[in-house]
Structure formats: C-alpha cells, structure tokens
Design a protein around this motif. Sequence first.
Motif, PDB file in Angstrom:
ATOM      1  N   HIS A 215       0.820  -1.207   0.000  1.00 22.50           N
ATOM      2  CA  HIS A 215       0.000   0.000   0.000  1.00 22.50           C
ATOM      3  C   HIS A 215       0.862   1.269   0.000  1.00 22.50           C
ATOM      4  CE1 HIS A 215      -3.850  -2.110   1.717  1.00 22.50           C
ATOM      5  NE2 HIS A 215      -3.513  -2.509   0.500  1.00 22.50           N
ATOM      6  N   LYS A 216       2.050   1.166  -0.560  1.00 21.68           N
ATOM      7  CA  LYS A 216       2.918   2.328  -0.689  1.00 21.68           C
ATOM      8  C   LYS A 216       2.753   2.920  -2.082  1.00 21.68           C
ATOM      9  CE  LYS A 216       6.483   0.570   2.454  1.00 21.68           C
ATOM     10  NZ  LYS A 216       7.912   0.166   2.567  1.00 21.68           N
ATOM     11  N   ALA A 217       2.871   4.242  -2.174  1.00 21.80           N
ATOM     12  CA  ALA A 217       2.721   4.916  -3.458  1.00 21.80           C
ATOM     13  C   ALA A 217       3.640   6.130  -3.520  1.00 21.80           C
ATOM     14  CB  ALA A 217       1.269   5.329  -3.678  1.00 21.80           C
ATOM     15  N   ARG A 218       3.843   6.612  -4.726  1.00 20.20           N
ATOM     16  CA  ARG A 218       4.695   7.785  -4.948  1.00 20.20           C
ATOM     17  C   ARG A 218       4.070   8.630  -6.057  1.00 20.20           C
ATOM     18  NH1 ARG A 218      10.106   9.247  -4.141  1.00 20.20           N
ATOM     19  NH2 ARG A 218      11.075  10.506  -5.774  1.00 20.20           N
ATOM     20  N   TYR A 219       4.048   9.939  -5.842  1.00 18.93           N
ATOM     21  CA  TYR A 219       3.510  10.883  -6.828  1.00 18.93           C
ATOM     22  C   TYR A 219       4.596  11.919  -7.088  1.00 18.93           C
ATOM     23  CZ  TYR A 219       0.145  14.018  -9.104  1.00 18.93           C
ATOM     24  OH  TYR A 219      -0.536  14.816 -10.000  1.00 18.93           O
ATOM     25  N   ALA A 220       5.058  11.998  -8.333  1.00 14.06           N
ATOM     26  CA  ALA A 220       6.159  12.901  -8.660  1.00 14.06           C
ATOM     27  C   ALA A 220       5.798  13.798  -9.834  1.00 14.06           C
ATOM     28  CB  ALA A 220       7.416  12.100  -8.990  1.00 14.06           C
ATOM     29  N   VAL A 221       6.218  15.055  -9.747  1.00 10.25           N
ATOM     30  CA  VAL A 221       6.003  16.037 -10.811  1.00 10.25           C
ATOM     31  C   VAL A 221       7.365  16.601 -11.205  1.00 10.25           C
ATOM     32  CG1 VAL A 221       4.861  18.174 -11.474  1.00 10.25           C
ATOM     33  CG2 VAL A 221       3.737  16.613  -9.876  1.00 10.25           C
ATOM     34  N   LYS A 222       7.655  16.555 -12.512  1.00  6.51           N
ATOM     35  CA  LYS A 222       8.947  17.019 -13.005  1.00  6.51           C
ATOM     36  C   LYS A 222       8.738  18.137 -14.019  1.00  6.51           C
ATOM     37  CE  LYS A 222      10.885  12.350 -12.555  1.00  6.51           C
ATOM     38  NZ  LYS A 222      11.554  11.216 -13.258  1.00  6.51           N
ATOM     39  N   SER A 223       9.477  19.227 -13.814  1.00 13.87           N
ATOM     40  CA  SER A 223       9.452  20.333 -14.765  1.00 13.87           C
ATOM     41  C   SER A 223      10.888  20.721 -15.075  1.00 13.87           C
ATOM     42  CB  SER A 223       8.696  21.532 -14.173  1.00 13.87           C
ATOM     43  OG  SER A 223       9.464  22.153 -13.163  1.00 13.87           O
ATOM     44  N   GLN A 224      11.075  21.705 -15.954  1.00 22.57           N
ATOM     45  CA  GLN A 224      12.425  22.142 -16.302  1.00 22.57           C
ATOM     46  C   GLN A 224      13.150  22.758 -15.118  1.00 22.57           C
ATOM     47  OE1 GLN A 224      11.976  24.789 -19.648  1.00 22.57           O
ATOM     48  NE2 GLN A 224      12.028  23.102 -21.146  1.00 22.57           N
ATOM     49  N   SER A 225      12.390  23.354 -14.193  1.00 22.33           N
ATOM     50  CA  SER A 225      13.022  24.082 -13.092  1.00 22.33           C
ATOM     51  C   SER A 225      13.042  23.328 -11.770  1.00 22.33           C
ATOM     52  CB  SER A 225      12.322  25.425 -12.889  1.00 22.33           C
ATOM     53  OG  SER A 225      10.949  25.224 -12.564  1.00 22.33           O
ATOM     54  N   CYS A 226      12.208  22.289 -11.620  1.00 28.44           N
ATOM     55  CA  CYS A 226      12.162  21.593 -10.333  1.00 28.44           C
ATOM     56  C   CYS A 226      11.523  20.219 -10.475  1.00 28.44           C
ATOM     57  CB  CYS A 226      11.392  22.412  -9.286  1.00 28.44           C
ATOM     58  SG  CYS A 226       9.684  22.769  -9.775  1.00 28.44           S
ATOM     59  N   THR A 227      11.804  19.370  -9.490  1.00 30.67           N
ATOM     60  CA  THR A 227      11.183  18.055  -9.384  1.00 30.67           C
ATOM     61  C   THR A 227      10.664  17.900  -7.960  1.00 30.67           C
ATOM     62  OG1 THR A 227      12.613  17.038 -11.050  1.00 30.67           O
ATOM     63  CG2 THR A 227      11.535  15.559  -9.492  1.00 30.67           C
ATOM     64  N   VAL A 228       9.385  17.567  -7.829  1.00 28.68           N
ATOM     65  CA  VAL A 228       8.766  17.421  -6.504  1.00 28.68           C
ATOM     66  C   VAL A 228       8.134  16.039  -6.429  1.00 28.68           C
ATOM     67  CG1 VAL A 228       7.194  18.437  -4.824  1.00 28.68           C
ATOM     68  CG2 VAL A 228       8.214  19.876  -6.603  1.00 28.68           C
ATOM     69  N   ALA A 229       8.401  15.309  -5.340  1.00 29.24           N
ATOM     70  CA  ALA A 229       7.859  13.961  -5.184  1.00 29.24           C
ATOM     71  C   ALA A 229       7.320  13.766  -3.773  1.00 29.24           C
ATOM     72  CB  ALA A 229       8.929  12.916  -5.481  1.00 29.24           C
ATOM     73  N   ILE A 230       6.268  12.972  -3.670  1.00 26.23           N
ATOM     74  CA  ILE A 230       5.671  12.624  -2.376  1.00 26.23           C
ATOM     75  C   ILE A 230       5.567  11.106  -2.283  1.00 26.23           C
ATOM     76  CG2 ILE A 230       3.587  12.711  -0.957  1.00 26.23           C
ATOM     77  CD1 ILE A 230       2.980  15.433  -2.063  1.00 26.23           C
ATOM     78  N   ASP A 231       6.124  10.538  -1.224  1.00 25.49           N
ATOM     79  CA  ASP A 231       5.936   9.124  -0.910  1.00 25.49           C
ATOM     80  C   ASP A 231       4.874   9.027   0.173  1.00 25.49           C
ATOM     81  OD1 ASP A 231       8.044   7.848  -2.570  1.00 25.49           O
ATOM     82  OD2 ASP A 231       9.379   9.078  -1.333  1.00 25.49           O
ATOM     83  N   TYR A 232       3.873   8.182  -0.014  1.00 32.38           N
ATOM     84  CA  TYR A 232       2.767   8.114   0.935  1.00 32.38           C
ATOM     85  C   TYR A 232       2.191   6.708   0.998  1.00 32.38           C
ATOM     86  CZ  TYR A 232      -0.246   8.401  -3.232  1.00 32.38           C
ATOM     87  OH  TYR A 232      -0.861   8.161  -4.435  1.00 32.38           O
ATOM     88  N   HIS A 233       1.368   6.463   2.012  1.00 34.24           N
ATOM     89  CA  HIS A 233       0.657   5.205   2.162  1.00 34.24           C
ATOM     90  C   HIS A 233      -0.828   5.426   1.876  1.00 34.24           C
ATOM     91  CE1 HIS A 233       4.298   4.218   4.528  1.00 34.24           C
ATOM     92  NE2 HIS A 233       4.035   2.978   4.162  1.00 34.24           N
ATOM     93  N   TRP A 234      -1.464   4.422   1.324  1.00 36.03           N
ATOM     94  CA  TRP A 234      -2.904   4.478   1.128  1.00 36.03           C
ATOM     95  C   TRP A 234      -3.522   3.257   1.813  1.00 36.03           C
ATOM     96  CZ3 TRP A 234      -5.388   0.578  -1.636  1.00 36.03           C
ATOM     97  CH2 TRP A 234      -4.560  -0.275  -2.387  1.00 36.03           C
ATOM     98  N   GLY A 235      -4.854   3.242   1.889  1.00 42.31           N
ATOM     99  CA  GLY A 235      -5.529   2.132   2.594  1.00 42.31           C
ATOM    100  C   GLY A 235      -5.578   2.378   4.093  1.00 42.31           C
ATOM    101  N   PRO A 236      -5.622   1.327   4.895  1.00 44.18           N
ATOM    102  CA  PRO A 236      -5.761   1.482   6.350  1.00 44.18           C
ATOM    103  C   PRO A 236      -4.692   2.368   6.992  1.00 44.18           C
ATOM    104  CG  PRO A 236      -6.147  -0.789   5.714  1.00 44.18           C
ATOM    105  CD  PRO A 236      -5.665  -0.079   4.480  1.00 44.18           C
ATOM    106  N   GLN A 237      -3.463   2.310   6.486  1.00 42.09           N
ATOM    107  CA  GLN A 237      -2.400   3.133   7.069  1.00 42.09           C
ATOM    108  C   GLN A 237      -2.647   4.613   6.861  1.00 42.09           C
ATOM    109  OE1 GLN A 237       0.951   0.581   5.270  1.00 42.09           O
ATOM    110  NE2 GLN A 237       1.908   1.394   7.103  1.00 42.09           N
ATOM    111  N   ALA A 238      -3.328   4.966   5.789  1.00 37.44           N
ATOM    112  CA  ALA A 238      -3.620   6.370   5.523  1.00 37.44           C
ATOM    113  C   ALA A 238      -4.632   6.936   6.515  1.00 37.44           C
ATOM    114  CB  ALA A 238      -4.138   6.535   4.104  1.00 37.44           C
ATOM    115  N   LEU A 239      -5.389   6.072   7.187  1.00 33.53           N
ATOM    116  CA  LEU A 239      -6.434   6.513   8.110  1.00 33.53           C
ATOM    117  C   LEU A 239      -5.939   6.617   9.548  1.00 33.53           C
ATOM    118  CD1 LEU A 239      -9.363   4.345   6.706  1.00 33.53           C
ATOM    119  CD2 LEU A 239      -8.835   6.739   6.178  1.00 33.53           C
TER     120      LEU A 239
END
Length: 242
Positions: A215-239
């Motif tokens: 239930h691990k996930a990662r959301y990343a956004v990449k542009s010419q000037s920066c890269t931003v990423a979030i690692d997070y849990h979903w499901g029961p751990q998210a609550l």
Amino acid sequence: MFRSFGFLLAALLIAVPGYAHDEHEQTLDPHSATPGVHLELSELPRTKSSAAVMYRLRVTGVSRDIVFNLWTQDFGAMFHMVASGLWLDESGNVVSSGPMKAGQPYSPVTIRPGPHPQGAAWSVALISVDRAVRAFAWVIPRPIISRSGPCMVQLELVSYRGDRFVATGAGFPPGYEITIESHSAGRVIEKRKTVSADGRLPLEVLVHEATGEDHKARYAVKSQSCTVAIDYHWGPQALFRR
C-alpha cells in the motif's frame, strides 16, 4: 492497482474534533453558507512547550450583535457543537464574551483538532443561534506536502477507506509542460500536462485499488526548473490518526 482521473469529485470529504458537548448535526452543509459571510481560520505560532496545531477564528461580512455557536466535524463524522454563546469583537475575531465592558478584555476563541489522519481536511462551522447566519471554513492540520524551490505538490485524503486522494500543485513555470509519474503496486503511470497561467497544476484525483499487500505509493512532478515527489501510504495506514 492505481488509477487516476483528471476530474473533480462531486463532493470532497471534510473533517474533525469535539469538545464537551453532546449535540450533533446532520444537516449542516457548507453549500448552505450565508452569501457574503466569510470565516477564516488562522494557525497560531507553535511553541516549544506545545507542538499542537491551534487556530484562531475571524469572521467578515456580518453584524457584531449576533450570537454564534461553534461546530467542528471530525473525519468520517457529523458536525459536533463544541462551544456556544460566542460573539465578534471590533475586528471580527470570535470571542467568548459579549460586547466588551469597561476594563473587561475580550477572550479570543482558539480551537484545535484532535487526532487526525494525515492529509485529511478539518471543517469548522460558525452558526448563529437562530440558524440565519452560517459560515464554514476548512484546513488540513497535517498536510501531505512536498516542496522544491518555488514548486509545491500536495495530496488531500478524500476517502474514508484511505484509497482516494486529490493532487494539487503550485509554483510551477506558467504555460510549461510537466511530467507526472504515479507509482503504486509495482506500476508506473506517466502523463504530460500543461501548467496553468498562474503556475498551478491541473487538479487530479488518484484512486487506488488493492491487488496485494503493498500500500505504498509515490507521486512525482517534473518540470524544467524543479522536481517534486511525495511518498505516501494508502488504505488502512492512511487513516491512522495522531
């Protein structure tokens, strides 16, 4: 399995605490807010002795002679009344005493959420005693957020099962193309989108479906000037509340 949709949910979930009062309310709805009346929640500076998040309330667009009750809504619960007999001072701050008398200072009202899931919103309602005036506001006490220079990405939990999040972002170069990567359950979904004129990312709803124990996930956004990423849990751990 992970799926993503580029549309806004019909109704996002909102949430939070409760003090010493037994009354609950099923009919309070932010869509019924009184036009022109605005409730603001301002986070107070944290101290070394207390890391708890606390907020002060301020209202605009309404007369000072109105008496209010204060309600909060916990994640997955109904609105719960936490204080009554509140007034506004000359600046619109919510106070716990009536119009000031000589030598008697106002007592500003401060509130704080109880244990709360990360990324979940907390909703507050200030309702006049006669129910004629209604003001609503919400904050995310424990945000899921990541920054890189001026770029920021944030996820909001909008599911009582912990499987849906709304992704937003700001501070990216206006008009530029960015790459979004969503990682979950061993799969990677990549897409390209264009940043709006004000530097914001198109809103995206992330939906997770269980295909195993991961239930691990990662959301990343990449542009010419920066890269931003979030690692997070979903499901029961998210609550998990803290």
